[in-house]
Structures are given as C-alpha cells and as structure tokens.
Design an enzyme around this catalytic site. Sequence first.
Site, PDB file in Angstrom:
ATOM      1  N   GLU A 178      -2.127  -7.753  -4.334  1.00 23.96           N
ATOM      2  CA  GLU A 178      -2.814  -9.035  -4.580  1.00 23.96           C
ATOM      3  C   GLU A 178      -2.796  -9.378  -6.066  1.00 23.96           C
ATOM      4  O   GLU A 178      -2.675 -10.536  -6.442  1.00 23.96           O
ATOM      5  CB  GLU A 178      -4.253  -8.960  -4.044  1.00 23.96           C
ATOM      6  CG  GLU A 178      -4.263  -8.985  -2.513  1.00 23.96           C
ATOM      7  CD  GLU A 178      -5.469  -8.325  -1.883  1.00 23.96           C
ATOM      8  OE1 GLU A 178      -6.444  -8.002  -2.584  1.00 23.96           O
ATOM      9  OE2 GLU A 178      -5.423  -8.117  -0.641  1.00 23.96           O
ATOM     10  N   LYS A 225     -12.483  -5.204  -2.764  1.00 23.94           N
ATOM     11  CA  LYS A 225     -11.894  -6.477  -3.248  1.00 23.94           C
ATOM     12  C   LYS A 225     -13.032  -7.370  -3.770  1.00 23.94           C
ATOM     13  O   LYS A 225     -14.000  -6.854  -4.301  1.00 23.94           O
ATOM     14  CB  LYS A 225     -11.089  -7.151  -2.145  1.00 23.94           C
ATOM     15  CG  LYS A 225     -10.084  -6.190  -1.505  1.00 23.94           C
ATOM     16  CD  LYS A 225      -9.091  -6.878  -0.644  1.00 23.94           C
ATOM     17  CE  LYS A 225      -8.192  -5.822  -0.002  1.00 23.94           C
ATOM     18  NZ  LYS A 225      -7.056  -6.404   0.661  1.00 23.94           N
ATOM     19  N   GLU A 266       1.198   0.761   0.274  1.00 26.97           N
ATOM     20  CA  GLU A 266       0.577  -0.310   1.054  1.00 26.97           C
ATOM     21  C   GLU A 266       1.606  -1.401   1.343  1.00 26.97           C
ATOM     22  O   GLU A 266       1.848  -2.257   0.487  1.00 26.97           O
ATOM     23  CB  GLU A 266      -0.578  -0.942   0.266  1.00 26.97           C
ATOM     24  CG  GLU A 266      -1.725  -0.018  -0.027  1.00 26.97           C
ATOM     25  CD  GLU A 266      -2.992  -0.819  -0.309  1.00 26.97           C
ATOM     26  OE1 GLU A 266      -3.942  -0.701   0.455  1.00 26.97           O
ATOM     27  OE2 GLU A 266      -3.009  -1.592  -1.280  1.00 26.97           O
ATOM     28  N   HIS A 290      -2.020  -3.282  -7.366  1.00 27.60           N
ATOM     29  CA  HIS A 290      -2.294  -3.774  -6.007  1.00 27.60           C
ATOM     30  C   HIS A 290      -1.506  -5.065  -5.767  1.00 27.60           C
ATOM     31  O   HIS A 290      -1.380  -5.895  -6.662  1.00 27.60           O
ATOM     32  CB  HIS A 290      -3.796  -4.019  -5.826  1.00 27.60           C
ATOM     33  CG  HIS A 290      -4.167  -4.244  -4.398  1.00 27.60           C
ATOM     34  ND1 HIS A 290      -3.921  -5.441  -3.764  1.00 27.60           N
ATOM     35  CD2 HIS A 290      -4.723  -3.422  -3.475  1.00 27.60           C
ATOM     36  CE1 HIS A 290      -4.327  -5.340  -2.494  1.00 27.60           C
ATOM     37  NE2 HIS A 290      -4.808  -4.120  -2.309  1.00 27.60           N
ATOM     38  N   SER A 302      -4.542  -2.225   6.706  1.00 27.57           N
ATOM     39  CA  SER A 302      -5.120  -2.319   8.057  1.00 27.57           C
ATOM     40  C   SER A 302      -5.559  -0.974   8.635  1.00 27.57           C
ATOM     41  O   SER A 302      -5.461  -0.753   9.842  1.00 27.57           O
ATOM     42  CB  SER A 302      -4.151  -3.029   9.011  1.00 27.57           C
ATOM     43  OG  SER A 302      -4.031  -4.384   8.646  1.00 27.57           O
ATOM     44  N   GLY A 305      -4.544  -6.420   5.554  1.00 21.61           N
ATOM     45  CA  GLY A 305      -5.411  -7.425   6.165  1.00 21.61           C
ATOM     46  C   GLY A 305      -4.839  -8.077   7.413  1.00 21.61           C
ATOM     47  O   GLY A 305      -5.399  -9.046   7.917  1.00 21.61           O
ATOM     48  N   ASN A 321     -11.852  -0.053  -0.974  1.00 21.86           N
ATOM     49  CA  ASN A 321     -11.522  -1.165  -1.873  1.00 21.86           C
ATOM     50  C   ASN A 321     -12.236  -2.413  -1.366  1.00 21.86           C
ATOM     51  O   ASN A 321     -11.790  -3.039  -0.415  1.00 21.86           O
ATOM     52  CB  ASN A 321      -9.995  -1.365  -1.887  1.00 21.86           C
ATOM     53  CG  ASN A 321      -9.576  -2.576  -2.702  1.00 21.86           C
ATOM     54  OD1 ASN A 321     -10.379  -3.116  -3.473  1.00 21.86           O
ATOM     55  ND2 ASN A 321      -8.331  -3.006  -2.534  1.00 21.86           N
TER      56      ASN A 321
HETATM   57  P1  PGA Z   1      -6.957  -3.767   4.333  1.00 16.11           P
HETATM   58  O1  PGA Z   1      -6.687  -3.786   2.756  1.00 16.11           O
HETATM   59  O2  PGA Z   1      -7.460  -2.398   4.692  1.00 16.11           O
HETATM   60  O3  PGA Z   1      -8.004  -4.841   4.539  1.00 16.11           O
HETATM   61  O4  PGA Z   1      -5.668  -4.084   5.001  1.00 16.11           O
HETATM   62  C1  PGA Z   1      -6.160  -2.679   2.097  1.00 16.11           C
HETATM   63  C2  PGA Z   1      -5.940  -2.981   0.643  1.00 16.11           C
HETATM   64  O5  PGA Z   1      -5.572  -4.119   0.302  1.00 16.11           O
HETATM   65  O6  PGA Z   1      -6.127  -2.108  -0.213  1.00 16.11           O
END
Ligand code: PGA
Length: 244
Positions: free
Chosen positions: A95, A7, A161, A93, A204, A167, A5
């Site tokens: 976000e 983003k 998640e 997701h 992460s 992150g 992903n």
């Molecule tokens: P990350 O993000 O691996 O940077 O923690 C995962 C995600 O948001 O899908």
Amino acid sequence: MFIANWKMNGSLPMLFHWLEEASKTLDKSAQKKCILCPPACFLYEASNMIKGKELSISLGAQNIDSTVIPSLTGGIDGVMLKELGAKYVLIGHSERRKFFNEENQLLLEKLQSASKEGLRIIFCIGESLKDKEEGKTIKVLKQQLGILNDAGLNKFMVAYEPVWAIGSGEIPKLEDIENIHKQIIEEVGSFRKEGFLGVLYGGSVDSFNSRQILSLKGVQGLLIGGASLECKEFCNVVLGNNQN
Ligand code: PGA
C-alpha cells in the site's frame, strides 16, 4: 511471529480493549510471538498499556521516514519510533509502494535508517495480479529483494504478501506459498545470512486458513491485516484455534 497490522484503523478505546482481551487470552509465551503495529499515533499509549499490564507483546510501526531527507514536515524517524516504544518496523508494504510511490531508492534509505536505530525490520514484498498472470512472480520478488543486498541490515524478516491476496479473501495455492517461501529463503541466503530472521506470509490470513499456511515449510509467521482488528480472531490465529 504473528504480526497485527492495523493499517489506518483503531482508536484508544479499541487499543485498550484489544490489549485487555489479549492479556486474558494469550499466555506469556504466546504474547512473546506477537507484534502489534497500530497507527503511529497510538504507539506511545500502547507501550504504556503494555508496560502497565505487564504484557510480553512487542510493538511495531507501520512506516518510518528516511533521515536522508533533511527537512520533512510530518515525518517520523527511527529515533522517534523507538521513543514511542516500537521495536519493529514494516517497510515496503504494497500500500505504501502504491499510494506513496515508495520505490527502491527510498525503501533502501528507509531500511538503512531503521537499521541504524536498531529497529527490527519486516520487509514486505509481493507480486501484483498482472505479474502473477504473466508468470513473473519470482522475477519481481527477486527484484524487490535486491535492495537488501545493499542495505547492511541489523535484524530483518521478509513478509511475502501477494498484492492480489491482500484484503481480497483469496490466498495462493498452498504449494505456491511453500514454493515461493523456499525461493525467497534461497535468494536472501545467497547474498546475506546474518540477521535474517525468516519469511512470513501475509494476505487474507484468518483463523480459517492460518493453521494450514503455518504448517508449510519455510513459513515462520503471519502478517495479519483485517483479521487482526478483532482481538478474538487474532488470538484464534495465534493459538491455532482453527475454525475449519
Ligand atoms: P489482510 O492484510 O490480512 O487484510 O489481507 C494484510 C496486510 O496488508 O498486511
């Protein structure tokens, strides 16, 4: 499955280098387990490069707009995503839930729109730090899963998640990941089995922790954000080249 992903990151040169590196590092059977989700503006080029290099990597979109909304400036629907080469789509997701106020009704419409077009869905769920601290993780996850019951889906996976793990460099205790996956599988299985492709972990993930997470019962794949931007690191995760 290993889902990259990106983003809101990437560029055409980065896409080119990433796919070049992936083609050198991953054999066909490893490529088949990979889904690249770049920003929508790069999907078409990604699809052409994948065809040109005869790769077996699939493409996914990071978002879909609901066709229930009759007129939507800036919208991209499932038909368009398929035309751009996407086979999968991320929905829910954290976000998007947070910054675009995507709540159950809208998410349900997105699930239905994606399913109608035959896109495979990666439905993301996760608890906030506050939910976790208040001992509400399972309750919140079950609420988020509830809309799958009404959606009449084609093929879908669930990506667990934890919002606080995304992150942050932190992951849940391994036994918690295993236990939560088990409960998600039971919950989804209690109302629908057809089309359910399993549960992935995200938050992460990197090549230091991926092998351990993947070895847990019920974890069928990984959704990788930051660590997917460097193709070498992503390939290390896919190949199980543990840095530990
Ligand atoms: P990350 O993000 O691996 O940077 O923690 C995962 C995600 O948001 O899908």
